[in-house]
Design a protein around this motif. Structure first.
Motif, PDB file in Angstrom:
ATOM      1  N   PRO A   1       0.830  -1.204   0.000  1.00  0.00           N
ATOM      2  CA  PRO A   1       0.000   0.000   0.000  1.00  0.00           C
ATOM      3  C   PRO A   1       0.868   1.260   0.000  1.00  0.00           C
ATOM      4  O   PRO A   1       1.916   1.309   0.651  1.00  0.00           O
ATOM      5  CB  PRO A   1      -0.794  -0.117   1.299  1.00  0.00           C
ATOM      6  N   GLU A   2       0.434   2.239  -0.762  1.00  0.00           N
ATOM      7  CA  GLU A   2       1.125   3.523  -0.827  1.00  0.00           C
ATOM      8  C   GLU A   2       0.060   4.610  -0.854  1.00  0.00           C
ATOM      9  O   GLU A   2      -0.414   4.981  -1.928  1.00  0.00           O
ATOM     10  CB  GLU A   2       2.018   3.594  -2.059  1.00  0.00           C
ATOM     11  N   GLY A   3      -0.329   5.076   0.326  1.00  0.00           N
ATOM     12  CA  GLY A   3      -1.396   6.061   0.409  1.00  0.00           C
ATOM     13  C   GLY A   3      -2.720   5.468  -0.053  1.00  0.00           C
ATOM     14  O   GLY A   3      -3.183   4.466   0.495  1.00  0.00           O
ATOM     15  N   ASP A   4      -3.301   6.077  -1.076  1.00  0.00           N
ATOM     16  CA  ASP A   4      -4.574   5.595  -1.620  1.00  0.00           C
ATOM     17  C   ASP A   4      -4.381   4.571  -2.728  1.00  0.00           C
ATOM     18  O   ASP A   4      -5.340   4.258  -3.444  1.00  0.00           O
ATOM     19  CB  ASP A   4      -5.390   6.775  -2.159  1.00  0.00           C
ATOM     20  N   TRP A   5      -3.172   4.066  -2.884  1.00  0.00           N
ATOM     21  CA  TRP A   5      -2.856   3.136  -3.966  1.00  0.00           C
ATOM     22  C   TRP A   5      -2.400   1.809  -3.388  1.00  0.00           C
ATOM     23  O   TRP A   5      -1.897   1.719  -2.274  1.00  0.00           O
ATOM     24  CB  TRP A   5      -1.749   3.709  -4.863  1.00  0.00           C
ATOM     25  N   LEU A   6      -2.546   0.780  -4.204  1.00  0.00           N
ATOM     26  CA  LEU A   6      -2.085  -0.548  -3.810  1.00  0.00           C
ATOM     27  C   LEU A   6      -1.416  -1.202  -5.008  1.00  0.00           C
ATOM     28  O   LEU A   6      -2.017  -1.309  -6.085  1.00  0.00           O
ATOM     29  CB  LEU A   6      -3.252  -1.417  -3.336  1.00  0.00           C
ATOM     30  N   THR A   7      -0.167  -1.615  -4.819  1.00  0.00           N
ATOM     31  CA  THR A   7       0.538  -2.382  -5.844  1.00  0.00           C
ATOM     32  C   THR A   7       0.608  -3.830  -5.400  1.00  0.00           C
ATOM     33  O   THR A   7       1.016  -4.119  -4.275  1.00  0.00           O
ATOM     34  CB  THR A   7       1.958  -1.840  -6.075  1.00  0.00           C
ATOM     35  N   VAL A   8       0.202  -4.720  -6.272  1.00  0.00           N
ATOM     36  CA  VAL A   8       0.176  -6.150  -5.968  1.00  0.00           C
ATOM     37  C   VAL A   8       1.095  -6.869  -6.939  1.00  0.00           C
ATOM     38  O   VAL A   8       0.942  -6.740  -8.165  1.00  0.00           O
ATOM     39  CB  VAL A   8      -1.251  -6.713  -6.069  1.00  0.00           C
ATOM     40  N   TRP A   9       2.043  -7.597  -6.399  1.00  0.00           N
ATOM     41  CA  TRP A   9       2.945  -8.427  -7.192  1.00  0.00           C
ATOM     42  C   TRP A   9       2.505  -9.881  -7.032  1.00  0.00           C
ATOM     43  O   TRP A   9       2.330 -10.370  -5.914  1.00  0.00           O
ATOM     44  CB  TRP A   9       4.385  -8.289  -6.708  1.00  0.00           C
ATOM     45  N   SER A  10       2.342 -10.575  -8.142  1.00  0.00           N
ATOM     46  CA  SER A  10       1.932 -11.979  -8.050  1.00  0.00           C
ATOM     47  C   SER A  10       2.281 -12.705  -9.341  1.00  0.00           C
ATOM     48  O   SER A  10       2.144 -12.140 -10.434  1.00  0.00           O
ATOM     49  CB  SER A  10       0.415 -12.073  -7.804  1.00  0.00           C
ATOM     50  N   GLY A  11       2.737 -13.944  -9.206  1.00  0.00           N
ATOM     51  CA  GLY A  11       2.903 -14.799 -10.375  1.00  0.00           C
ATOM     52  C   GLY A  11       1.520 -15.262 -10.807  1.00  0.00           C
ATOM     53  O   GLY A  11       1.013 -16.261 -10.290  1.00  0.00           O
ATOM     54  N   HIS A  12       0.914 -14.560 -11.740  1.00  0.00           N
ATOM     55  CA  HIS A  12      -0.506 -14.730 -12.032  1.00  0.00           C
ATOM     56  C   HIS A  12      -0.726 -14.776 -13.537  1.00  0.00           C
ATOM     57  O   HIS A  12      -0.028 -14.111 -14.302  1.00  0.00           O
ATOM     58  CB  HIS A  12      -1.301 -13.570 -11.415  1.00  0.00           C
ATOM     59  N   GLN A  13      -1.718 -15.551 -13.961  1.00  0.00           N
ATOM     60  CA  GLN A  13      -2.013 -15.684 -15.382  1.00  0.00           C
ATOM     61  C   GLN A  13      -2.942 -14.598 -15.906  1.00  0.00           C
ATOM     62  O   GLN A  13      -2.996 -14.363 -17.103  1.00  0.00           O
ATOM     63  CB  GLN A  13      -2.652 -17.052 -15.640  1.00  0.00           C
ATOM     64  N   MET A  14      -3.690 -13.948 -15.013  1.00  0.00           N
ATOM     65  CA  MET A  14      -4.700 -12.980 -15.434  1.00  0.00           C
ATOM     66  C   MET A  14      -4.610 -11.730 -14.553  1.00  0.00           C
ATOM     67  O   MET A  14      -5.456 -11.507 -13.686  1.00  0.00           O
ATOM     68  CB  MET A  14      -6.095 -13.607 -15.357  1.00  0.00           C
ATOM     69  N   PRO A  15      -3.591 -10.894 -14.746  1.00  0.00           N
ATOM     70  CA  PRO A  15      -3.395  -9.748 -13.851  1.00  0.00           C
ATOM     71  C   PRO A  15      -4.556  -8.758 -13.862  1.00  0.00           C
ATOM     72  O   PRO A  15      -4.858  -8.157 -12.819  1.00  0.00           O
ATOM     73  CB  PRO A  15      -2.107  -9.105 -14.364  1.00  0.00           C
ATOM     74  N   HIS A  16      -5.204  -8.594 -15.003  1.00  0.00           N
ATOM     75  CA  HIS A  16      -6.296  -7.628 -15.050  1.00  0.00           C
ATOM     76  C   HIS A  16      -7.532  -8.145 -14.315  1.00  0.00           C
ATOM     77  O   HIS A  16      -8.280  -7.372 -13.715  1.00  0.00           O
ATOM     78  CB  HIS A  16      -6.629  -7.295 -16.509  1.00  0.00           C
ATOM     79  N   ARG A  17      -7.740  -9.446 -14.342  1.00  0.00           N
ATOM     80  CA  ARG A  17      -8.815 -10.021 -13.545  1.00  0.00           C
ATOM     81  C   ARG A  17      -8.519  -9.857 -12.060  1.00  0.00           C
ATOM     82  O   ARG A  17      -9.401  -9.498 -11.274  1.00  0.00           O
ATOM     83  CB  ARG A  17      -9.000 -11.496 -13.885  1.00  0.00           C
ATOM     84  N   LEU A  18      -7.265 -10.106 -11.663  1.00  0.00           N
ATOM     85  CA  LEU A  18      -6.893  -9.956 -10.263  1.00  0.00           C
ATOM     86  C   LEU A  18      -7.102  -8.519  -9.815  1.00  0.00           C
ATOM     87  O   LEU A  18      -7.639  -8.262  -8.721  1.00  0.00           O
ATOM     88  CB  LEU A  18      -5.434 -10.376 -10.070  1.00  0.00           C
ATOM     89  N   ARG A  19      -6.703  -7.562 -10.630  1.00  0.00           N
ATOM     90  CA  ARG A  19      -6.917  -6.150 -10.282  1.00  0.00           C
ATOM     91  C   ARG A  19      -8.404  -5.847 -10.140  1.00  0.00           C
ATOM     92  O   ARG A  19      -8.831  -5.194  -9.167  1.00  0.00           O
ATOM     93  CB  ARG A  19      -6.309  -5.244 -11.362  1.00  0.00           C
ATOM     94  N   ARG A  20      -9.193  -6.295 -11.085  1.00  0.00           N
ATOM     95  CA  ARG A  20     -10.632  -6.019 -11.064  1.00  0.00           C
ATOM     96  C   ARG A  20     -11.296  -6.603  -9.823  1.00  0.00           C
ATOM     97  O   ARG A  20     -12.115  -5.946  -9.163  1.00  0.00           O
ATOM     98  CB  ARG A  20     -11.262  -6.592 -12.332  1.00  0.00           C
ATOM     99  N   GLU A  21     -10.941  -7.832  -9.474  1.00  0.00           N
ATOM    100  CA  GLU A  21     -11.583  -8.479  -8.336  1.00  0.00           C
ATOM    101  C   GLU A  21     -11.114  -7.894  -7.006  1.00  0.00           C
ATOM    102  O   GLU A  21     -11.914  -7.738  -6.073  1.00  0.00           O
ATOM    103  CB  GLU A  21     -11.349  -9.981  -8.402  1.00  0.00           C
ATOM    104  N   LEU A  22      -9.827  -7.550  -6.905  1.00  0.00           N
ATOM    105  CA  LEU A  22      -9.357  -6.921  -5.686  1.00  0.00           C
ATOM    106  C   LEU A  22      -9.999  -5.547  -5.492  1.00  0.00           C
ATOM    107  O   LEU A  22     -10.348  -5.156  -4.368  1.00  0.00           O
ATOM    108  CB  LEU A  22      -7.832  -6.788  -5.706  1.00  0.00           C
ATOM    109  N   ALA A  23     -10.165  -4.813  -6.580  1.00  0.00           N
ATOM    110  CA  ALA A  23     -10.819  -3.505  -6.493  1.00  0.00           C
ATOM    111  C   ALA A  23     -12.247  -3.649  -5.980  1.00  0.00           C
ATOM    112  O   ALA A  23     -12.703  -2.873  -5.118  1.00  0.00           O
ATOM    113  CB  ALA A  23     -10.805  -2.814  -7.848  1.00  0.00           C
ATOM    114  N   ALA A  24     -12.954  -4.651  -6.485  1.00  0.00           N
ATOM    115  CA  ALA A  24     -14.331  -4.871  -6.047  1.00  0.00           C
ATOM    116  C   ALA A  24     -14.385  -5.254  -4.568  1.00  0.00           C
ATOM    117  O   ALA A  24     -15.259  -4.795  -3.820  1.00  0.00           O
ATOM    118  CB  ALA A  24     -14.985  -5.948  -6.906  1.00  0.00           C
ATOM    119  N   LEU A  25     -13.435  -6.075  -4.130  1.00  0.00           N
ATOM    120  CA  LEU A  25     -13.412  -6.502  -2.736  1.00  0.00           C
ATOM    121  C   LEU A  25     -13.127  -5.334  -1.787  1.00  0.00           C
ATOM    122  O   LEU A  25     -13.685  -5.250  -0.692  1.00  0.00           O
ATOM    123  CB  LEU A  25     -12.355  -7.586  -2.539  1.00  0.00           C
TER     124      LEU A  25
END
Length: 747
Positions: free
Chosen positions: A188-212
């Motif tokens: 976390p950096e203020g109002d932002w969040l950077t997530v590092w992950s060995g992942h096949q679908m980074p945009h899906r991960l971003r979308r779902e984390l944002a919703a959560l």
């Protein structure tokens, strides 16, 4: 990678980062009464410990209605909590999390957490779960989906057929077992969040984390660094990811979770997991009349990820054959195991194994060579595009050519002669020959056959290619730049690929379903063509000429009648400003195919199987990089060998997997078990894109298992195919070797 410069999630060092360790359920099914984290919080170095009761605002695991993978009805009333609230539904499910300055202290803290669980009966197979005597969700059936493909078959078809064969097969649960386990780092950096992950679908991960989190997606950046394999197992937002992201935001500190191998074996996703019943009918000449496939699939403790996955098997039930009547039915059933999810092949290995094993059974019943039976029933090349009875539309194919090349490479007639010699020698070990012809679907389902990307030319003549995919070891870093460079006519070194970063490429689908070359490659080819068109238009405007008088060659533009006046791409950018094209490109579904052939030697007294030779002939359309495709074919074939001979989940009476000794309990083929593998190819371009590429990554998992099992069945000449269930352990082979044989005079 070879120089040690690879950078995985575990290599990323962030000041002040907390490591997570999860406290996991020792039982497969039980009612959770209490979790006490008090003692854990007193352990030196522990920053905090939480159960679900301590985090009332912790969101549940999300699900996405990906085509064929989840439905609203299936998940209704069946929430998957990120930490167990009241009911444990699979062994190893997370009860609590401990954060500490390092993983060692976090593990020390986790050891101090106590949990009270009242064990409940566990069901780990569809057969045990189907009657609902043990329900995973009170008041709700364990059967969460019923589906079908094709139409019910009139009873007269079976009654009037010259031959009807039936069998039951088990597609065992498998562990994907990538070299690098799952990993996530949330910063976390203020109002932002950077997530590092060995992942096949980074945009899906971003979308779902944002919703959560209740955030807009532009406040989250997901970055995929180097990733050590995935095979489908790294494309979800897992419970641990939800917890890590939630606590990182809550505490305002970086949090990291690196899954260890024991965790991966217990709680990472599973693959396969189907009980199948088949019935196949033919006339006296061996022409197929009807095929019926019934699937009961164990999809794990929650339906969010793979509830519709068995429909992939149903849709591909037809295989490579012109069967007039095909009907496949599916029941997806909850069991007390970790969730089943796409694993290399994802539904197509199950379909190929069922039809190909049954083709050999029918050949024995009719007294026809199994090769001849297949040839009589192949879909002919002139019939493409071919609409199957189950609703698929095959794009292109020449199945006989692939089989012919496989048999020629194997030396089929010579091995048959050797088999006959051994059968006449009572002291010789039995030898068997098996084949498997497969068709698969690549690229994804409608609604997911597109990809996003861009190309940007710079003043120094280099080009940056951006793409919505994320490499997990397939070689995108070299294959995609080479593709762009070929279209533009510039050296490969002048093209740089950027992917797996949602800030660099704001939209994308990812890498799954063998779609990278077929869909993303086609997108990059299209973008390169558009870049050339834009460069010609700019040059025409710059020189005051019609566009049709501007030509492109080897990374330069020049007037059609004055090649000496060529201007390089870099100079054009200097003169006209930034040059960038971006697009969303839609591709068509593709259907790779092939034929695999195997020779096995069986020791009836020991039950051991020695694979003497394995030939894989695959057709993935236009090949972008022969070396990469060859590597994919060999690696996938090795995983196919694993399913056929070694791999499989087993469970104790309490439903807990027998994995106490790790890979001593769950066997993977090593270099000493891998036979000589010869890879050949035919090339039948897909009409779905101008690129003509089809998926290449899953062929061996689909074609190899049935070829090996058919070879062992051929060696033993068993009458009951149910005796040979994968994996072909020495015990199973030993018992099959002592069972009644099929009639002499047939294959």
């Amino acid at each position: 990678m070879l120089s040690g410069k690879g950078r995985y999630v575990a290599d990323i060092s962030v000041p002040g980062c907390l490591d997570a360790a999860f406290v996991r359920s020792p039982v497969a099914h039980g009612a959770l009464r209490a979790v006490d984290c008090t003692a854990a919080r007193e352990v030196p170095g522990v920053a905090g410990a939480w159960s679900a009761a301590d985090l009332p605002d912790l969101p549940p695991v999300p699900y996405t209605l990906l085509a064929g993978l989840a439905t609203e009805d299936a998940v209704a009333g069946r929430e998957w909590p990120a930490l167990v609230k009241d009911r444990v539904r699979y062994p190893g499910e997370a009860l609590a999390v401990v954060l500490a300055a390092d993983r060692y202290r976090a593990e020390d803290g986790a050891a101090e957490v106590t949990a009270t669980i009242d064990p409940l009966p566990a069901v780990v197979t569809p057969a045990a779960a189907l009657d609902d005597s043990v329900r995973l969700f009170d008041g709700l059936s364990n059967t969460v989906l019923r589906g079908e493909a094709g139409q019910p078959i009139d009873p007269s078809v079976w009654r009037d057929a010259a031959a009807v064969v039936e069998a039951r097969y088990r597609q065992q649960l498998l562990l994907p077992s990538p070299m690098e386990c799952r990993a996530v780092l949330a910063v976390p950096e203020g109002d932002w969040l950077t997530v590092w992950s060995g992942h096949q679908m980074p945009h899906r991960l971003r979308r779902e984390l944002a919703a959560l989190l209740g955030w807009s997606t532009d406040r989250i950046r997901v970055v995929v660094p180097d990733t050590g394999g995935a095979f489908g197992s790294k494309s979800a937002t897992f419970p641990e990811f939800v917890v890590v992201a939630h606590l990182a935001v809550r505490l305002g500190r970086p949090v990291c979770w690196i899954e260890d191998r024991r965790e991966s074996m217990f709680v990472a996703t599973r693959g396969r997991g189907q009980d199948q019943s088949v019935r196949l009918a033919a006339d006296a000449e061996g022409r197929l009349l009807a095929y019926e496939l019934t699937i009961d699939a164990d999809i794990g403790g929650y339906p969010h990820l793979g509830v519709g996955l068995p429909m992939q098997t149903a849709w591909m039930a037809t295989g490579a054959y012109t069967t007039p009547h095909v009907h496949a039915t599916v029941r997806s059933v909850l069991t007390n195991t970790m969730v089943t999810y796409p694993y290399r092949g994802a539904g197509r290995p199950e379909a190929a194994s069922a039809i190909e094993r049954t083709m050999d059974l029918l050949a024995r019943r009719l007294g026809i060579d199994p090769i001849e039976l297949r040839r009589r029933n192949f879909i002919p090349p002139a019939a493409f595009p071919y609409a199957t009875p189950t609703g698929r539309r095959y794009d292109s194919g020449n199945y006989a050519a692939a089989l012919d090349l496989a048999l020629e490479t194997l030396g089929y007639e010579e091995w048959r002669a050797e088999q006959a010699r051994r059968r006449a020698d009572p002291d010789a070990l039995p030898l068997g020959i098996g084949v498997s012809c497969y068709v698969e679907r690549s690229g994804g389902e409608p609604g997911g056959l597109h990809e996003f990307g861009s190309l940007e030319a710079h003043e120094d003549g280099t080009v940056t290619a951006r793409c919505g995919t994320a490499s997990t070891g397939q070689g995108h870093e070299t294959v995609f730049p080479a593709l762009v460079a070929t279209v533009l006519g510039i050296p490969d070194a002048q093209v740089r690929l950027v992917e797996g970063d949602t800030d660099e490429q704001p939209d994308g689908l990812g890498s799954f379903a063998s779609r990278s070359a077929q869909v993303a490659g086609a997108m990059l080819q299209h973008a390169a063509t558009r870049l050339i068109e834009e460069a010609r238009a700019r040059a025409a405007d710059l020189w005051g000429l019609p566009v049709d008088e501007i030509e492109w060659a080897d990374g330069t533009v020049h007037p059609a009648h004055d090649g000496a006046a060529a201007t390089g791409l870099g100079d054009l950018v200097k003169s006209t400003g930034p040059l960038r094209v971006e697009d969303r490109y839609e591709a068509g579904m593709a259907f790779p195919f092939g034929a695999h052939a195997a020779v096995t030697e069986v020791d009836p007294d020991l039950g051991t199987v020695h694979v003497l030779r394995l030939v894989a002939v695959d057709d993935c359309g236009v090949v972008l990089d022969p070396a990469v495709v060859h590597g994919q074919a060999v690696g996938s074939a090795v995983q196919g060998i694993g399913q056929a001979l070694y791999e499989g989940m087993t469970f104790g009476a309490d439903g807990v997997p027998n994995l106490a000794d790790g890979f001593l309990d769950y066997l993977l083929p090593t270099s000493t078990e891998i036979p000589p593998i010869v890879v050949k190819e035919t090339r039948t371009p897909s009409p779905g894109t101008p690129l003509g590429a089809k998926g290449a990554g899953e062929s061996g998992c689909i074609g190899t298992p049935a070829a090996l099992v058919n070879a062992v069945a051929d060696a033993l000449r068993i009458a009951d195919p149910d005796l040979l269930q994968m994996p072909l352990t020495p015990d199973r082979v030993w018992r099959a070797a002592r069972a009644p044989k099929h009639e002499e005079g047939t294959r």
